[in-house]
Design an enzyme around this catalytic site. Structure first.
Site, PDB file in Angstrom:
ATOM      1  N   LYS A  41       0.802  -1.235   0.000  1.00  0.00           N
ATOM      2  CA  LYS A  41       0.000   0.000   0.000  1.00  0.00           C
ATOM      3  C   LYS A  41       0.832   1.281   0.000  1.00  0.00           C
ATOM      4  CE  LYS A  41      -2.728  -2.016   3.361  1.00  0.00           C
ATOM      5  NZ  LYS A  41      -3.800  -2.082   4.342  1.00  0.00           N
ATOM      6  N   ASP A  83      -6.173  -5.815  10.000  1.00  0.00           N
ATOM      7  CA  ASP A  83      -7.527  -5.236  10.020  1.00  0.00           C
ATOM      8  C   ASP A  83      -8.612  -6.258   9.676  1.00  0.00           C
ATOM      9  OD1 ASP A  83      -6.711  -5.371   7.393  1.00  0.00           O
ATOM     10  OD2 ASP A  83      -7.214  -3.307   6.879  1.00  0.00           O
TER      11      ASP A  83
HETATM   12  P1  ADP Z   1      -7.720   1.934   4.826  1.00  0.00           P
HETATM   13  O1  ADP Z   1      -7.778   0.882   3.785  1.00  0.00           O
HETATM   14  O2  ADP Z   1      -6.533   2.814   4.672  1.00  0.00           O
HETATM   15  O3  ADP Z   1      -7.907   1.415   6.191  1.00  0.00           O
HETATM   16  P2  ADP Z   1     -10.326   2.862   3.945  1.00  0.00           P
HETATM   17  O4  ADP Z   1     -11.040   1.590   4.198  1.00  0.00           O
HETATM   18  O5  ADP Z   1     -11.030   4.115   4.335  1.00  0.00           O
HETATM   19  O6  ADP Z   1      -8.905   2.962   4.594  1.00  0.00           O
HETATM   20  O7  ADP Z   1     -10.024   2.917   2.394  1.00  0.00           O
HETATM   21  C1  ADP Z   1      -9.478   4.029   1.791  1.00  0.00           C
HETATM   22  C2  ADP Z   1      -9.557   3.846   0.301  1.00  0.00           C
HETATM   23  O8  ADP Z   1     -10.916   3.744  -0.096  1.00  0.00           O
HETATM   24  C3  ADP Z   1      -8.950   4.983  -0.462  1.00  0.00           C
HETATM   25  O9  ADP Z   1      -7.751   4.538  -1.036  1.00  0.00           O
HETATM   26  C4  ADP Z   1      -9.944   5.313  -1.551  1.00  0.00           C
HETATM   27  O10 ADP Z   1      -9.437   4.890  -2.772  1.00  0.00           O
HETATM   28  C5  ADP Z   1     -11.156   4.470  -1.272  1.00  0.00           C
HETATM   29  N1  ADP Z   1     -12.342   5.306  -1.054  1.00  0.00           N
HETATM   30  C6  ADP Z   1     -12.490   6.363  -0.224  1.00  0.00           C
HETATM   31  N2  ADP Z   1     -13.719   6.876  -0.324  1.00  0.00           N
HETATM   32  C7  ADP Z   1     -14.375   6.127  -1.238  1.00  0.00           C
HETATM   33  C8  ADP Z   1     -15.679   6.162  -1.794  1.00  0.00           C
HETATM   34  N3  ADP Z   1     -16.572   7.082  -1.459  1.00  0.00           N
HETATM   35  N4  ADP Z   1     -15.985   5.227  -2.717  1.00  0.00           N
HETATM   36  C9  ADP Z   1     -15.090   4.310  -3.100  1.00  0.00           C
HETATM   37  N5  ADP Z   1     -13.853   4.240  -2.622  1.00  0.00           N
HETATM   38  C10 ADP Z   1     -13.494   5.120  -1.704  1.00  0.00           C
HETATM   39 MG    MG Z   2      -8.999   0.259   7.435  1.00  0.00          MG
END
Ligand code: ADP
Ligand code: MG
Length: 537
Positions: free
Chosen positions: A228, A264
């Site tokens: 990532k 996670d």
């Molecule tokens: P992480 O994976 O870092 O824990 P998240 O589950 O919030 O965090 O995922 C973040 C990712 O989700 C970002 O890379 C983005 O590409 C995607 N993302 C954020 N908002 C949206 C949305 N409204 N629809 C689709 N994808 C989204």
């Molecule tokens: Mg997450």
């Protein structure tokens, strides 16, 4: 409702009788496409089968309808440009089987070293019972963000009270020395504890660290390799628990024991299991994608130490690595190759790059760019083509927004185009082309993720097949909950429905699954892991 005939024998309570069981069918889907051709709707009305047609529309993006000969030419080109994004059930079944094979390779002592999927052992053998009690700290390093968390559990309440503080992880921290990253997290944790008046007490802490780790016990986890976009030097191959403990120890006013390190997806599974005891699978579709599931310890050849009374252990598949040795090349397009080439880890995390939030925006941008270069889009307008050449301007969140436009509406897509300065003189056909491309990309992602979920469900269900005295096979009806999290899954308006629909067609008929949002499992799950961990008892 869908009727499923359960096979079984009548003289045992372990098996279901030969009865017709009613299982809930996929909820009636909302058509995903605003531009449903009238001919399709008319035939739907005539065939009196509108739900089936709506389902077909949701699963297969519908091409724009041409209004002129020129349009027809463009649409034919568009069809060709995106043709490889439509995956057949045969292709998906192949991927489903491959996933099971590679997860098994990850579990095997001899096959693990060369397997793409490592099936990491989490040493989480106890799922929460709902009787946990007390206050626990948690840290969540997921990718884009980091959070410091306090969870409060009250036995029997089935609810988790939670406070948290979120911080963006800068590129400098992601790519700088490892110690800076861990010191940053400890500093932010301390700030959070001061803000909430938590100092002066001893706490158990669970650390959700969402990168592949090789665990030796529940609180000792060596980072296998960064993913990532992270490249922090000096951490790969080392115990992240020690890094965290050392960073916390820099503050003499903190009295914290790192009791559990987890991924996670394991957190997602634990948080979901706290409320639903039949949860056996946690899946994340956010920045990256991954899944954890409950495995029979007898199949886990690399388990270190004595499992004691435990018969099962959670496995963190790190399924995003499927395809790293070419097994998914038969579905990869030239656009996927380009996104991979421009990524920070070319050739790695191939399955993840077809599915997750970090890549879908770029994938879509690359297709939009080629559509503009071929004059399918924006009539070949140079200025707009140039804008589309800018890396990372098109976000995965834009796909969600565009596909959230209700049939006949274009408010969201116009807003996205305005934001990208692509809105001048756009035609109706331009809007339809853009939406079609988004749907191709997100539908393929959803069905590929569905193939992964189906693989793990089928794999877990196989443990419930028994040969009877008469030599025939008997299956338990397997009721299972899948805990889901991640922004792409959460915010995309059709991802859930598309996944459910495809999983339904890929799993054994004896499986009754439901997919539920296990919101913020990475935070709650870490606290729960600390609560159930025997490491700090
Ligand atoms: P992480 O994976 O870092 O824990 P998240 O589950 O919030 O965090 O995922 C973040 C990712 O989700 C970002 O890379 C983005 O590409 C995607 N993302 C954020 N908002 C949206 C949305 N409204 N629809 C689709 N994808 C989204
Ligand atoms: Mg997450």
């Amino acid at each position: 409702m869908l009727k499923i005939r359960a096979r079984g024998r009548s003289n045992s309570h372990s098996f279901h009788d030969q009865t017709d069981l009613l299982v809930p069918c996929t909820p009636a889907p909302t058509p995903a496409n605003s531009f449903v051709p009238t001919s399709l709707l008319e035939s739907a009305m005539l065939s009196n089968n509108i739900l089936q047609v709506a389902d077909a529309i949701m699963m297969k993006p519908v091409l724009p309808s041409p209004e002129s000969i020129k349009d027809k030419g463009k649409i034919d080109q568009l069809k060709k440009l995106c043709q490889d994004f439509h995956l057949t059930d045969e292709q998906l079944k192949h991927i489903e089987k491959r996933m099971v094979t590679e997860v098994n390779w990850g579990l095997g002592k001899d096959t693990n070293p060369t397997s793409n999927i490592k099936s990491y052992i989490t040493y989480v053998s106890e799922l929460p019972t709902g009787r946990e009690h007390g206050r626990y700290l948690a840290l969540d390093l997921g990718g884009t963000n980091f959070r410091a968390i306090l969870i409060e559990l009250e036995a029997g309440s089935a609810s988790i009270k939670m406070k948290s503080a979120k911080h963006a992880v800068s590129n400098d921290l992601m790519q700088g020395p490892g110690e800076d990253l861990f010191n940053f997290m400890a500093d932010k944790l301390r700030e959070f504890m001061i803000d909430h008046e938590l100092l002066g007490q001893r706490y158990k802490l669970g650390f959700t660290f969402s990168f592949p780790t090789i665990q030796h016990s529940i609180n000792c986890a060596d980072l296998a390799n960064w993913t990532k976009g992270y490249t922090c030097a000096g951490v790969e191959g080392k115990d992240v628990g020690k890094f965290m403990t050392k960073a916390i120890a820099r503050h003499s006013d903190l009295d914290i024991e790192v009791c559990a390190i987890l991924n996670d997806t394991t957190g997602c599974l634990l948080a979901c299991a706290y409320k639903r005891p039949d949860c056996a699978l946690g899946v994340i579709i956010g920045t990256g994608t991954n899944a954890s599931y409950v495995e029979d310890i007898r199949n886990v050849e690399l388990y270190e130490g004595n499992p004691g009374k435990h018969r099962e252990v959670v496995i963190n598949t790190e399924w995003g690595a499927l395809g790293n040795t070419g097994s998914l090349d038969f579905v990869r397009t030239s656009f996927d190759m380009k996104v991979d080439k421009n990524s920070k880890n070319p050739g790695k995390q191939v399955y993840e790059k077809l599915i997750s939030g970090m890549y879908l925006g770029e994938l879509t941008r690359n297709i939009l760019l080629e559509a503009a270069q071929n004059k399918i889009l924006f009539d070949g307008d140079n200025k707009k083509t140039e804008i589309l050449e800018t890396r990372d301007i098109f976000l995965t969140a834009h796909i969600s927004s565009i596909e959230a436009d209700e049939p006949g509406e274009t408010d969201n897509i116009r807003e996205v185009l305005q934001e990208l300065r692509l809105d001048e003189k756009t035609t109706d056909l331009d809007l339809q082309v853009i939406r079609y491309i988004c749907e191709c990309v997100s539908t393929r992602a959803a069905v590929l993720a569905a193939a992964g979920v189906a693989a793990l469900l089928n794999k877990m269900q196989r443990r419930r097949v028994t040969v009877g005295m008469d030599g025939s096979l008997y299956k338990f009806i397997y009721r299972v909950t899948v805990g889901m999290d991640g922004s792409l899954y959460k915010f995309h308006p059709h991802f859930h429905n598309r996944m459910v629909s495809k999983i339904t067609s890929l799993v054994d008929s004896s499986i009754q699954f439901q997919m539920v949002l296990s919101e913020d499992g990475s935070g709650r799950g870490a606290g729960l892991a600390a609560a159930v961990s025997s490491a700090c008892r």
